[in-house]
Design a protein around this motif. Structure first.
Motif, PDB file in Angstrom:
ATOM      1  N   GLY A 296      49.990 -29.943 -19.437  1.00  0.00           N
ATOM      2  CA  GLY A 296      50.893 -29.523 -20.251  1.00  0.00           C
ATOM      3  C   GLY A 296      51.976 -28.489 -19.305  1.00  0.00           C
ATOM      4  N   ASP A 297      51.727 -28.491 -18.105  1.00  0.00           N
ATOM      5  CA  ASP A 297      52.554 -27.392 -17.259  1.00  0.00           C
ATOM      6  C   ASP A 297      53.007 -27.970 -15.987  1.00  0.00           C
ATOM      7  N   PRO A 298      53.727 -28.680 -15.726  1.00  0.00           N
ATOM      8  CA  PRO A 298      54.244 -29.531 -14.540  1.00  0.00           C
ATOM      9  C   PRO A 298      54.426 -28.285 -13.441  1.00  0.00           C
ATOM     10  N   ALA A 299      54.687 -27.185 -13.678  1.00  0.00           N
ATOM     11  CA  ALA A 299      55.090 -26.243 -12.636  1.00  0.00           C
ATOM     12  C   ALA A 299      53.565 -25.573 -12.280  1.00  0.00           C
ATOM     13  N   CYS A 300      52.592 -25.571 -12.837  1.00  0.00           N
ATOM     14  CA  CYS A 300      51.334 -24.948 -12.783  1.00  0.00           C
ATOM     15  C   CYS A 300      50.851 -25.317 -11.263  1.00  0.00           C
ATOM     16  N   ALA A 301      50.358 -24.395 -10.327  1.00  0.00           N
ATOM     17  CA  ALA A 301      49.925 -25.070  -8.930  1.00  0.00           C
ATOM     18  C   ALA A 301      49.137 -23.695  -8.298  1.00  0.00           C
ATOM     19  N   LEU A 302      48.015 -23.888  -7.844  1.00  0.00           N
ATOM     20  CA  LEU A 302      47.203 -23.154  -7.062  1.00  0.00           C
ATOM     21  C   LEU A 302      46.792 -23.512  -5.627  1.00  0.00           C
ATOM     22  N   LEU A 303      47.351 -22.889  -4.764  1.00  0.00           N
ATOM     23  CA  LEU A 303      47.312 -23.371  -3.229  1.00  0.00           C
ATOM     24  C   LEU A 303      46.760 -21.998  -2.438  1.00  0.00           C
ATOM     25  N   LEU A 304      45.935 -22.881  -1.502  1.00  0.00           N
ATOM     26  CA  LEU A 304      45.198 -21.828  -0.701  1.00  0.00           C
ATOM     27  C   LEU A 304      45.857 -21.842   0.807  1.00  0.00           C
ATOM     28  N   HIS A 305      46.262 -20.911   1.549  1.00  0.00           N
ATOM     29  CA  HIS A 305      46.885 -21.036   2.821  1.00  0.00           C
ATOM     30  C   HIS A 305      45.913 -20.693   3.955  1.00  0.00           C
ATOM     31  N   GLY A 306      45.424 -19.562   3.977  1.00  0.00           N
ATOM     32  CA  GLY A 306      44.666 -19.248   5.099  1.00  0.00           C
ATOM     33  C   GLY A 306      43.702 -17.940   4.677  1.00  0.00           C
ATOM     34  N   LEU A 307      43.198 -17.683   5.728  1.00  0.00           N
ATOM     35  CA  LEU A 307      42.163 -16.365   5.710  1.00  0.00           C
ATOM     36  C   LEU A 307      42.671 -15.409   6.847  1.00  0.00           C
ATOM     37  N   ARG A 308      42.093 -13.994   6.460  1.00  0.00           N
ATOM     38  CA  ARG A 308      42.313 -12.846   7.549  1.00  0.00           C
ATOM     39  C   ARG A 308      40.771 -12.449   7.441  1.00  0.00           C
ATOM     40  N   THR A 309      40.287 -12.268   8.712  1.00  0.00           N
ATOM     41  CA  THR A 309      38.865 -11.471   8.833  1.00  0.00           C
ATOM     42  C   THR A 309      38.834 -11.079  10.471  1.00  0.00           C
ATOM     43  N   ASP A 310      37.931 -10.299  10.449  1.00  0.00           N
ATOM     44  CA  ASP A 310      37.255  -9.742  11.592  1.00  0.00           C
ATOM     45  C   ASP A 310      36.023 -10.529  12.126  1.00  0.00           C
ATOM     46  N   GLY A 311      35.474 -11.375  11.375  1.00  0.00           N
ATOM     47  CA  GLY A 311      34.309 -12.070  11.703  1.00  0.00           C
ATOM     48  C   GLY A 311      34.548 -13.333  11.978  1.00  0.00           C
ATOM     49  N   GLU A 312      33.469 -14.267  12.462  1.00  0.00           N
ATOM     50  CA  GLU A 312      33.558 -15.702  13.057  1.00  0.00           C
ATOM     51  C   GLU A 312      32.894 -16.370  11.971  1.00  0.00           C
ATOM     52  N   LEU A 313      33.666 -17.758  11.604  1.00  0.00           N
ATOM     53  CA  LEU A 313      33.164 -18.685  10.693  1.00  0.00           C
ATOM     54  C   LEU A 313      32.059 -19.331  11.135  1.00  0.00           C
ATOM     55  N   LEU A 314      31.067 -19.719  10.425  1.00  0.00           N
ATOM     56  CA  LEU A 314      30.064 -20.447  10.546  1.00  0.00           C
ATOM     57  C   LEU A 314      29.772 -21.729   9.743  1.00  0.00           C
ATOM     58  N   PRO A 315      29.076 -22.645  10.174  1.00  0.00           N
ATOM     59  CA  PRO A 315      28.961 -23.818   9.405  1.00  0.00           C
ATOM     60  C   PRO A 315      28.599 -23.362   8.074  1.00  0.00           C
ATOM     61  N   VAL A 316      28.995 -24.244   6.899  1.00  0.00           N
ATOM     62  CA  VAL A 316      28.372 -23.899   5.546  1.00  0.00           C
ATOM     63  C   VAL A 316      27.312 -24.936   5.493  1.00  0.00           C
ATOM     64  N   PRO A 317      26.144 -24.575   4.907  1.00  0.00           N
ATOM     65  CA  PRO A 317      24.975 -25.310   4.757  1.00  0.00           C
ATOM     66  C   PRO A 317      25.436 -26.539   3.634  1.00  0.00           C
ATOM     67  N   GLU A 318      24.735 -27.844   4.131  1.00  0.00           N
ATOM     68  CA  GLU A 318      24.920 -28.772   3.142  1.00  0.00           C
ATOM     69  C   GLU A 318      24.092 -28.717   1.777  1.00  0.00           C
ATOM     70  N   ARG A 319      24.590 -28.990   0.864  1.00  0.00           N
ATOM     71  CA  ARG A 319      23.672 -29.114  -0.414  1.00  0.00           C
ATOM     72  C   ARG A 319      23.013 -30.493  -0.507  1.00  0.00           C
TER      73      ARG A 319
END
Lengths: 374, 374, 374, 374
Positions: D108-131
């Motif tokens: 009911g709201d064609p204008a509605c959108a939620l987007l993710l662009h990026g991240l900011r961190t001082d850490g390192e990304l690691l693999p996400v364990p599989e479920r």
């Protein structure tokens, strides 16, 4: 029926109720203690609050309640921002809204501040109904809800794991339909902090607005001013202190960096508390009871203790005895709170939300009896 | 494989374990206190127990447990009867069986007795595994499980509303894998009963097998003999007394029918306890602690109190303090039990089964800490 | 006020209400089905009931309720005996008492019988208040409460592990303030028993008083007589059958010892049910629905299934569909009961008391909706 | 050890896992459906996410989880903003973080959108364990968690009262250690919406990425593209539809504003469903099962229904029967979910969080059985 959005400063909105000890300013309104905030009833479709935050290491968090339901919880961000509370609601219905500081006053971060400036809405403010009672809580990390959020494995000391809404104090007040004020600080005690630092005494700051805060800004906001006890007299003062005084016996000696002065609660060779030091704790507790009574002439004073050990319980009973005997005070009691268990533990070896819920259930039942509304 | 049914006297069945203080006779075995009984492990398809009961106004009740499950509960009947426990079971499997007296020793009914004579089975008795600990409970109606069975509306003081199995003591022992003994009597206290009768003191009978029983038969069964404490040393003695001493302050004076002697714990005009009388209670409590220690040199002594009010808690702390200071005893503690609430109330204004369950959960957790097995 | 004890035959005590299908005799009153018994309201201090039992391998058990609380549970003993219910109660108050058969009719023990003859009391009988509704349950071991008592490890098929009071049927009736009748038999189904024995069909005996009982004595007591449905019309008939029909597909073929006739519900090579045999089950279910409707013209008929698997659910829906389409019946429904879980399992791989409690909560909610009293 | 804060676009962070059907773009990543979001494991002291939102009447809400604990829930604000996730944590430990869209795709709201662009961190990304598994949920407002947040009295249809985290689907997936995708829309059904609008059919959009969204922007983000089923094959597809099809029978006729075309599921005079219309529903359900099977060749397909009434259950069983018979499909099942009760109701007459918890417990148990991991 439809109204335009209007912006109001808090000082121009006298129907809004402020919770928690604060300074003289209403715009901005300084939120020092955990559980402090504002409460309002408003019609209209939409509501925003203007929030200002600043901090060093320990940022404040806050929650929003709409008609009693927690709908949002956020880390505050630096600067002055408009935070949306609700949108798209029936313009005619009255919505009861609370903004609640989730994190304790930060004695370790003089830069930390959370301020409310104003609101924006297309509705009208209405009077906030009065609650039946007022309860004040004075405590340490337990009362600050440290660890009430977060998994048992969490070890970082960060504001994210604190919660006012999940704490036994907030829940006790809810169960008794009471306004509440929560004065609390992790690590602090009656005679000293857990680390034997004699400055970490809640009695030392009890009579100020929020005397444990440092920094010029907090001073300017009135944190260090004497509190006007006449402005808000509670029906009960619940003191949950002693856990850190107990810990001090097993912590190293504290040495003042400036003066070289030292302090230490001593264990004897057999592992028991040194009588002299225990006696000093009891004297401090008794003295605090005297001050609490002086500040709150009519209130029940209940020392409620036991969620993380009951080691100091005999001393607390002796202190209350001594106080009652000395002053004839008949409205002082000790109450043992249910202990946290392996199952109800939260983050950082502290009570989790379920432990707080159990403590609130028992304490509310006890207070109901004292306040004659069983 | 199939065996004939055989009858054995208890004295010829040394593998059967008796629970509870009793006299020297094994056939019959006198069951004086609530929670007393026998425990056995047996193969075979069928088991009967020979039970003898006699009584005036207050008949005994008993329960049967098979492999830990309560399968039967009955009012005992006059005379000597064979009671069936199980039938038709796999002849080869070992069944662990308990016969448990559900009702307290009856100081008000000298004719009341419950005796076990023997068993009849087609199986073989096997050794009963040892439990990890031993706990002794000393208390009043709460510890007797008065009201743990029955609706809240029940008012009759009858054995039917008592239960050992539903009591906090039994459940605490189960949670800790402990054998338990329960010495308890409705209305009794430390200094006097609820009605100011100074004879209704548990300390007065603690050192006898079951000294509160009257009647020649009970005497002949050994109820009044000094208890041999060496024969069963508990790891913890839990004392839940004080509720009736508290009640005595609000009950009329007691007058001895024979001597005219009177006794009364007095209230002052302002409704508070008369200091002198409270002091007498504390002295009695302290003295009892001394005797408990003398009788149980190694046990933790835990005064656990609070299911029906915590009015005497300050006095109990003072008594424990005085005892510890006088003797240097370090294994004495006070523990506040969770209060019964409107929801957990049972029959006769006493704690219901759910209140006992909560108390057991809290007490077991506390004892686990003291007994170093957290 | 005080009265003498008097003995009355049941037939001379018309105020006593009998529960459960039974024969024409009132003295003795034959208790065939689980959950059957008597209910009475009586003043006086004391009450006894005269119980007669006989049996081969499977003895009956019974429970006693006083004012709604289960106070006693016993294995019945051979012969005719007086069983005490209560003693020492206030002579003036009215006590509501139930005697309840805890164990199912025993198709495998023609000698098994439980009879009530009379009562002995010093009180007066009063009318038993009517309940709001009547519910009939038709089922198998689940409905018989098999395994509702006893530890998960128990494997013996013995009456001790059965309970009417803990069964979902009894609890559903309690929640809805309903009288209930429970017709049930372990191992029985709609088309055959779990072992493919086509004689173990509940439909085959539904229209008799208790047609699954053998033995001349049961016949003499009226067990095999046609049931007079006009005498007790339920508001709802709950059918919980199908679990054993499902099991038959995985059990060996049954062969009649006398005729050599065989029966088998077949699996196909791929492990699925043979369509023809499934169809036979569905036809049997549909036919049973027709008979249930004929016997109970106004009742809601609810096929409630699912505590031990939901494999037959599609078939049950098809059977109900077919019945409704054929007859236009609009008061027939299917309801899925909550499944037993590892946590709620009782003895003998059957639902434990907690599984029955959950099932009763869901079923009562559903029936409340159908019976228009939400 | 200490690192500088760095900013990364999502497309440059392949270790981050995206949840939910979405378009081809990774920066920004479009979050269409409720429960969609990203998951990452990161070291470092601090993490921010760049969130973009736009909307007309229905704003999106999102939650943040740190190590499995929900720490924040917020209304998204217009524009592109950095949202803080955590600060001040131990730089060396790995933190598992989820960003979760709490609100459904808004047809009911064609204008509605939620987007993710990026991240900011001082850490390192690691693999996400599989479920261990993947589960897809297809449903209506119940599956959207409508009313899972908010008091029973709430009536406004606003995003604030929706929650993915409190929904039965999310909780079922958690209980089974499964990744989940939730395709759901309030008011939609199998054949038509609650208001007889035939466009509100989930089958019509099932094979697109998020075909119920309007607006050019959503189209540009790929919402209307055919979904690539090969990219994510679930172990189970749970369909919870039928509640609105049932409601359509009692709602007024729908008329197309443009064409004048009408649609109506009809009741007969006696209040029952018109057979022809019910048949049309069943045909639509059967057809949908065929498409689900075509799209998900290996998955169990479970029609799970019953939290708000079970009126369509017979039809669903017939549809599944017809599908299975026509296709020989053996991995299709129907499961009745526990009904919401007066006690477990949430806002807007919809299931509250406790009703969702109960449904998840039952459904997880059932799926565990089907997926052979009991």
């Amino acid at each position: 029926m439809e109204q335009k959005m209007r912006t109001m400063a808090l000082e121009d909105a006298p129907l809004i109720r402020a919770h928690g000890r604060t300074g003289p300013s209403r715009s901005p309104l300084a939120l020092f203690w955990t559980g402090s905030g504002i409460e309002l009833v408003v019609t209209g479709t939409e509501l925003w609050l203007e929030v200002e935050a600043s901090f060093g290491p320990y940022e404040p968090w806050f929650s929003l309640l709409v008609n009693g339901t927690p709908v949002s919880r956020q880390m505050a961000q630096e600067g002055r921002r408009w935070v949306p509370v609700f949108r798209g609601m029936d313009p005619r219905t009255a919505k009861r809204v609370r903004f609640v500081k989730e994190t304790q006053a930060m004695s370790g971060d003089p830069a930390c501040a959370l301020l409310l400036h104003g609101l924006r809405t297309d509705g009208e403010l209405l009077p906030v109904p009065e609650r039946a009672r007022r309860i004040e809580f004075v405590g340490d990390s337990i009362t600050s809800g440290e660890g009430a959020v977060g998994a048992q494995a969490e070890e970082d000391w960060i504001p994210m794991w604190f919660s006012a809404l999940d704490s036994y104090g907030w829940r006790t007040a809810e169960a008794l339909d009471a306004d509440c004020r929560i004065l609390s600080q992790s690590g602090w005690g009656v005679l000293s902090g857990w680390d034997n630092d004699p400055r970490s005494r809640m009695p030392a700051v009890y009579e100020q607005t929020c005397g444990l805060l440092g920094g010029e800004r907090n001073a300017a906001l009135g944190a260090l001013e004497p509190h006007d006890f006449g402005s808000w007299q509670p029906d009960a003062v619940v003191v949950n202190l002693g856990t850190n005084d107990s810990g001090a016996f097993r912590s190293p000696q504290w040495t003042c960096a400036e003066t070289g002065q030292t302090f230490k609660q001593r264990l004897k060779d057999d592992g028991s508390f040194h009588e002299e030091d225990l006696q000093a704790f009891e004297a401090a507790a008794e003295q605090f009871l005297g001050r609490l009574r002086a500040c709150n002439p009519q209130a029940w004073i209940v020392w409620a203790y036991g969620m993380l050990g009951i080691e100091m319980m005999p001393s607390l009973y002796r202190a209350v005895d001594a106080h009652a005997r000395r002053t004839g005070d008949r409205r002082v009691a000790v109450f043992q709170l249910p202990a946290m268990t392996a199952r109800t533990q939260g983050a950082r070896q502290h009570p989790g939300a379920e432990a707080h819920r159990q403590a609130a259930e028992a304490l509310a039942e006890h207070l109901r009896g004292l306040l004659h509304e069983r």
